[in-house]
Design a protein around this motif. Structure first.
Motif, mmCIF file in Angstrom:
data_model
loop_
_atom_site.group_PDB
_atom_site.id
_atom_site.type_symbol
_atom_site.label_atom_id
_atom_site.label_comp_id
_atom_site.label_asym_id
_atom_site.label_seq_id
_atom_site.Cartn_x
_atom_site.Cartn_y
_atom_site.Cartn_z
ATOM 1 N N GLU A 152 0.833 -1.198 0.000
ATOM 2 C CA GLU A 152 0.000 0.000 0.000
ATOM 3 C C GLU A 152 0.875 1.258 0.000
ATOM 4 O O GLU A 152 0.569 2.238 -0.697
ATOM 5 C CB GLU A 152 -0.920 0.004 1.221
ATOM 6 C CG GLU A 152 -2.040 -0.997 1.152
ATOM 7 C CD GLU A 152 -2.884 -0.999 2.414
ATOM 8 O OE1 GLU A 152 -2.796 -0.051 3.205
ATOM 9 O OE2 GLU A 152 -3.636 -1.967 2.593
ATOM 10 N N GLU A 207 3.959 1.515 -1.201
ATOM 11 C CA GLU A 207 4.569 1.631 -2.522
ATOM 12 C C GLU A 207 3.571 2.176 -3.538
ATOM 13 O O GLU A 207 3.903 3.006 -4.396
ATOM 14 C CB GLU A 207 5.104 0.271 -2.984
ATOM 15 C CG GLU A 207 6.367 -0.157 -2.280
ATOM 16 C CD GLU A 207 6.830 -1.537 -2.725
ATOM 17 O OE1 GLU A 207 6.333 -2.024 -3.777
ATOM 18 O OE2 GLU A 207 7.666 -2.109 -2.031
ATOM 19 N N GLY A 208 2.331 1.724 -3.440
ATOM 20 C CA GLY A 208 1.297 2.227 -4.331
ATOM 21 C C GLY A 208 1.034 3.694 -4.109
ATOM 22 O O GLY A 208 0.838 4.453 -5.052
ATOM 23 N N ALA A 209 1.039 4.110 -2.850
ATOM 24 C CA ALA A 209 0.836 5.526 -2.528
ATOM 25 C C ALA A 209 2.010 6.351 -3.024
ATOM 26 O O ALA A 209 1.825 7.470 -3.539
ATOM 27 C CB ALA A 209 0.650 5.695 -1.020
ATOM 28 N N ARG A 210 3.236 5.829 -2.890
ATOM 29 C CA ARG A 210 4.430 6.550 -3.377
ATOM 30 C C ARG A 210 4.401 6.659 -4.898
ATOM 31 O O ARG A 210 4.785 7.686 -5.459
ATOM 32 C CB ARG A 210 5.705 5.814 -2.939
ATOM 33 C CG ARG A 210 6.080 6.094 -1.521
ATOM 34 C CD ARG A 210 7.467 5.501 -1.215
ATOM 35 N NE ARG A 210 7.338 4.827 0.085
ATOM 36 C CZ ARG A 210 7.728 3.603 0.382
ATOM 37 N NH1 ARG A 210 8.327 2.875 -0.516
ATOM 38 N NH2 ARG A 210 7.566 3.112 1.578
ATOM 39 N N ALA A 211 3.965 5.614 -5.568
ATOM 40 C CA ALA A 211 3.926 5.629 -7.036
ATOM 41 C C ALA A 211 2.913 6.641 -7.534
ATOM 42 O O ALA A 211 3.114 7.305 -8.552
ATOM 43 C CB ALA A 211 3.611 4.249 -7.551
ATOM 44 N N ARG A 212 1.808 6.773 -6.825
ATOM 45 C CA ARG A 212 0.777 7.730 -7.217
ATOM 46 C C ARG A 212 1.217 9.175 -6.947
ATOM 47 O O ARG A 212 0.795 10.081 -7.629
ATOM 48 C CB ARG A 212 -0.511 7.469 -6.444
ATOM 49 C CG ARG A 212 -1.305 6.348 -7.047
ATOM 50 C CD ARG A 212 -2.642 6.162 -6.349
ATOM 51 N NE ARG A 212 -2.574 4.848 -5.680
ATOM 52 C CZ ARG A 212 -2.919 4.590 -4.427
ATOM 53 N NH1 ARG A 212 -3.366 5.549 -3.673
ATOM 54 N NH2 ARG A 212 -2.819 3.399 -3.960
ATOM 55 N N ALA A 213 2.088 9.351 -5.947
ATOM 56 C CA ALA A 213 2.485 10.717 -5.569
ATOM 57 C C ALA A 213 3.566 11.277 -6.453
ATOM 58 O O ALA A 213 4.049 10.897 -7.396
ATOM 59 C CB ALA A 213 3.004 10.697 -4.143
#
Length: 92
Positions: A84, A86-92
């Motif tokens: 989760e 990593e997914g948040a970092r990728a979206r940011a």
């Protein structure tokens, strides 16, 4: 010599109600002893059933306990949090 199928005198089962020469006190005592023997046999049988039931319940409890630890293990929980993050970092 005995005939085949005939029980020995010491193993012959008697009916206290029809046996001549027994006093009422002796008949009552025989009935008490037979009742006590039936109770002991019943207790032995119930004790065995109780042990089997306890083992069964214990197996179910340990199975649930083990499954709970397996399904909610700390490693898997941390892996999900990392995914989760990593997914948040990728979206940011």
């Amino acid at each position: 010599p005995r005939e085949p199928g005939e029980a020995a005198a010491f193993a012959r089962r008697i009916d206290p109600a029809r046996e001549p020469g027994l006093s009422p006190e002796q008949r009552r005592l025989m009935a008490q002893v037979e009742s006590a023997q039936r109770q002991r046999a019943l207790q032995r049988r119930l004790r065995g059933r109780n042990k089997l039931l306890a083992l069964g319940i214990g197996a179910v409890v340990f199975g649930i306990y083990g499954y709970t630890f397996y399904s909610v293990s700390q490693e898997r929980f941390l892996d999900e949090l990392e995914q989760e993050a990593e997914g948040a970092r990728a979206r940011a």
